[in-house]
Design an enzyme around this catalytic site. Structure first.
Site, PDB file in Angstrom:
ATOM      1  N   ASN B  71       0.835  -1.194   0.000  1.00 55.65           N
ATOM      2  CA  ASN B  71       0.000   0.000   0.000  1.00 55.65           C
ATOM      3  C   ASN B  71       0.867   1.240   0.000  1.00 55.65           C
ATOM      4  OD1 ASN B  71      -0.242   1.831   2.563  1.00 55.65           O
ATOM      5  ND2 ASN B  71       0.148  -0.249   3.328  1.00 55.65           N
ATOM      6  N   LEU B  75      -0.344   8.651   3.721  1.00 53.24           N
ATOM      7  CA  LEU B  75      -0.748   9.292   4.981  1.00 53.24           C
ATOM      8  C   LEU B  75      -1.951  10.219   4.843  1.00 53.24           C
ATOM      9  CD1 LEU B  75       2.835  10.080   6.345  1.00 53.24           C
ATOM     10  CD2 LEU B  75       1.328   8.236   7.096  1.00 53.24           C
ATOM     11  N   CYS B 132       8.221   8.227   8.102  1.00 56.12           N
ATOM     12  CA  CYS B 132       7.803   9.360   7.281  1.00 56.12           C
ATOM     13  C   CYS B 132       9.067  10.073   6.816  1.00 56.12           C
ATOM     14  CB  CYS B 132       6.996  10.380   8.088  1.00 56.12           C
ATOM     15  SG  CYS B 132       5.676   9.704   9.063  1.00 56.12           S
ATOM     16  N   GLY B 245       2.473  -7.457  12.423  1.00 58.01           N
ATOM     17  CA  GLY B 245       3.011  -7.957  11.162  1.00 58.01           C
ATOM     18  C   GLY B 245       2.356  -9.253  10.735  1.00 58.01           C
TER      19      GLY B 245
END
Lengths: 252, 306
Positions: B71, B75, B132, B245
């Protein structure tokens, strides 16, 4: 919106490797509206991992029909289901077509498998005049299952009008002068893009069912954005805000 | 009433269950609340919140890969202001601890976000998403740089007394070094792991399947990696771990706890089976009863090495 496990009743192979899966699912049959979709887990293991979105092709009593071709692993597994096998269904999802506004003539525009939601929609258009414009790349891609008054186009001219389905529609618009028209569309993005232009130019009311790769189907993964015409700062989601949109409200 | 004690504690954060829902997999709770009992969850970790709203990446954002998915949502989120105004009131309707996940492009933004949200009583802890890009450091991810993770932890620590969890990136050589710096700089716990960087190409068009080219790999495909990372941290650093996970069922939860996790987060499974959290809790209870486990916390780090 719920998860149900419903048994396969029948697998029907239409021509050109198009399948119809008949599933006995009273929960879905009684709640789904034309244009809404289902997110289906085709296996009970992690291959494939994600659900696959399908529009509902038709509803008869407590049975629903899905239309698909064998495109990838998911649809291959679905086509090999046996009668009585369980199908894990999440649905109904999204917003369907709105057929309650003021129109007397419905125009269906579909490309390829985009015809899938229209047999069900047609049931709700009984008091309208219906014209259908159905396109495909070539004659083998044209599906007219339960389509009313189809006019056909193919890109290669092997059947009907040579050209796109939107070009065919444009040529026929004079026939619906002075009528209150609403267009219902579903098909590849290139088709929807051309249709959107035509509708904006001719000021035609049109709802289109859009498509996007998605995971969850109900808004939590944020995987299926579509550009909004009204707010450039925020995407809409195909699964939750659509999949049916007024074609002027999205940029395809 | 279950006879199994499900209570766990993660760096001062007391939870009634070790089952949390992972950031970015349940939005702000609205949709998943239709499927599960929010009031029995250990907690819900919000979609990453940034100071200003973010539009996110253009489609295609998602593609399935063997036993997993990539994906690149980018954000997309409503920003702090709308989160406080629109999303928190909804979450308040439930008796569920909210862990607020924060994303930012600079240290200052992490600090400002945390400071603004610290007043919200329903937020019981912060989880910092360090995967990020750091705009001031040329887009290098905070989470791939030991020094940056240390600075973010230190500066955010200074503006909140609430439990501070750092969500670690697995795209590093030694994840335990990152856990150590989190501990040294005052962090209370780590979440491990965030997604792994991956990509996929269409062999006919030769284009990346994801518009952003790279995406984050999640799902069962990453479970063994996540377990190894949890285990590495457990063995080297004394800090509570939230395992994440590819957890699909109760067996995966048990495995993560044995490897060292005090709690776990469900992520990708929510997309496929939105009732997973409730099912897993029920199944875990059965496992504990039949294995005479009275407190689920006994499982944490209970591995046996010959």
């Amino acid at each position: 919106m719920k998860i149900v496990h419903s048994p396969v009743k029948q697998i029907i192979e239409l021509e050109n490797h198009i399948f119809l899966l008949k599933i006995h699912s009273p929960e879905i049959a009684n709640s789904i509206k034309p244009g809404q979709f289902l997110n289906i887990k085709v296996s009970d293991n992690i291959y494939p991992l994600l659900r696959r979105p399908f529009s509902v092709c038709d509803v008869e009593g407590e049975n629903i029909f899905l239309m698909f071709n064998i495109f990838g692993e998911g649809t291959k597994i679905l086509a090999h289901k046996k009668i009585g096998d369980d199908v894990d269904i999440l649905g109904p999802l999204g917003n369907g077509f709105n057929f309650e506004d003021d129109f007397d003539t419905a125009i269906i525009v579909a490309g390829g498998l985009g015809v899938a939601p229209f047999p069900f929609l047609n049931r709700y258009l009984k008091d309208k005049e219906i014209y259908s414009f159905i396109g495909g790349r070539s004659s083998k891609d044209v599906i007219t299952y339960k389509i009313i008054n189809p006019e056909i186009s193919t890109d290669d001219g092997s059947l009907g009008f040579r050209g796109t389905v939107v070009e065919l529609l444009a040529q026929n618009l004079h026939r619906i002068n002075n009528r209150k028209v609403k267009i219902f569309a579903c098909g590849p993005n290139a088709m929807l893009r051309a249709l959107r232009e035509l509708c904006l130019e001719k000021n035609l009311l049109c709802e289109a069912s859009t498509e996007c790769a998605m995971a969850c189907g109900f808004g939590i993964c944020q995987g299926c954005p579509i550009e909004s015409s009204n707010n450039p700062d925020k995407y809409l989601l195909v699964c939750k805000d659509g999949p049916v949109f007024n074609i002027s409200e999205v940029i395809i | 009433m279950s006879s199994v004690d499900f209570k766990v504690e993660i760096g001062g954060l007391k939870l009634r269950s070790p089952i949390l829902l992972a950031s970015g997999t349940v939005g702000y709770g609205h949709e998943i609340a239709e499927f599960i009992n929010m009031n029995s969850l250990g907690g819900i970790v919000t979609k990453s919140i940034s100071l200003k709203p973010r539009k996110g990446n253009p489609p295609q954002r998602i593609v399935e890969t063997p036993a997993g998915m990539l994906n690149a949502i980018g954000l997309a989120n409503v920003g702090v202001e709308e989160f406080i105004k629109e999303k928190i009131p909804f979450l308040k309707k439930y008796d569920v601890p909210v862990i607020c996940n924060i994303a930012a492009s600079s240290v200052e933004e992490y600090v400002e976000c945390t400071r603004l949200l610290d007043y919200e009583e329903s937020i019981k802890a912060f989880e910092i998403n360090v995967s990020c890009p750091n705009v001031k450091e040329g887009g290098l991810q905070f989470g791939n740089d030991l020094k940056s993770v240390g600075i973010v932890t230190n500066k955010v620590r200074a503006v909140t007394k609430k439990p501070l969890i750092i969500k670690l990136s697995p795209n590093v050589s030694n994840i335990s070094d990152f856990a150590q710096i989190v501990k040294d700089e005052g962090g209370d716990a780590v979440s491990a792991i965030n997604t792994l960087v991956g990509t996929a190409f269409n062999i006919f068009t030769r284009k990346p399947k994801i518009k952003n080219v790279n995406g984050g790999l999640s799902g069962p495909a990453i479970k063994p990696i996540a377990l190894a990372k949890v285990f590495e941290i457990k063995r080297k650093v004394e800090i509570p771990i939230i395992g994440i996970g590819g957890i699909m069922d109760w067996k995966d939860v048990v495995e993560f706890m044995i490897a060292g996790a005090s709690a776990i987060q469900l992520g990708t499974v929510n997309f496929i089976n939105p009732i997973a959290a409730d099912q897993i809790k029920k199944d875990l209870e059965e496992y504990c009863v039949s294995n005479k486990i009275q407190k689920i916390s006994e499982l944490t780090g209970s591995y046996i090495l010959e």
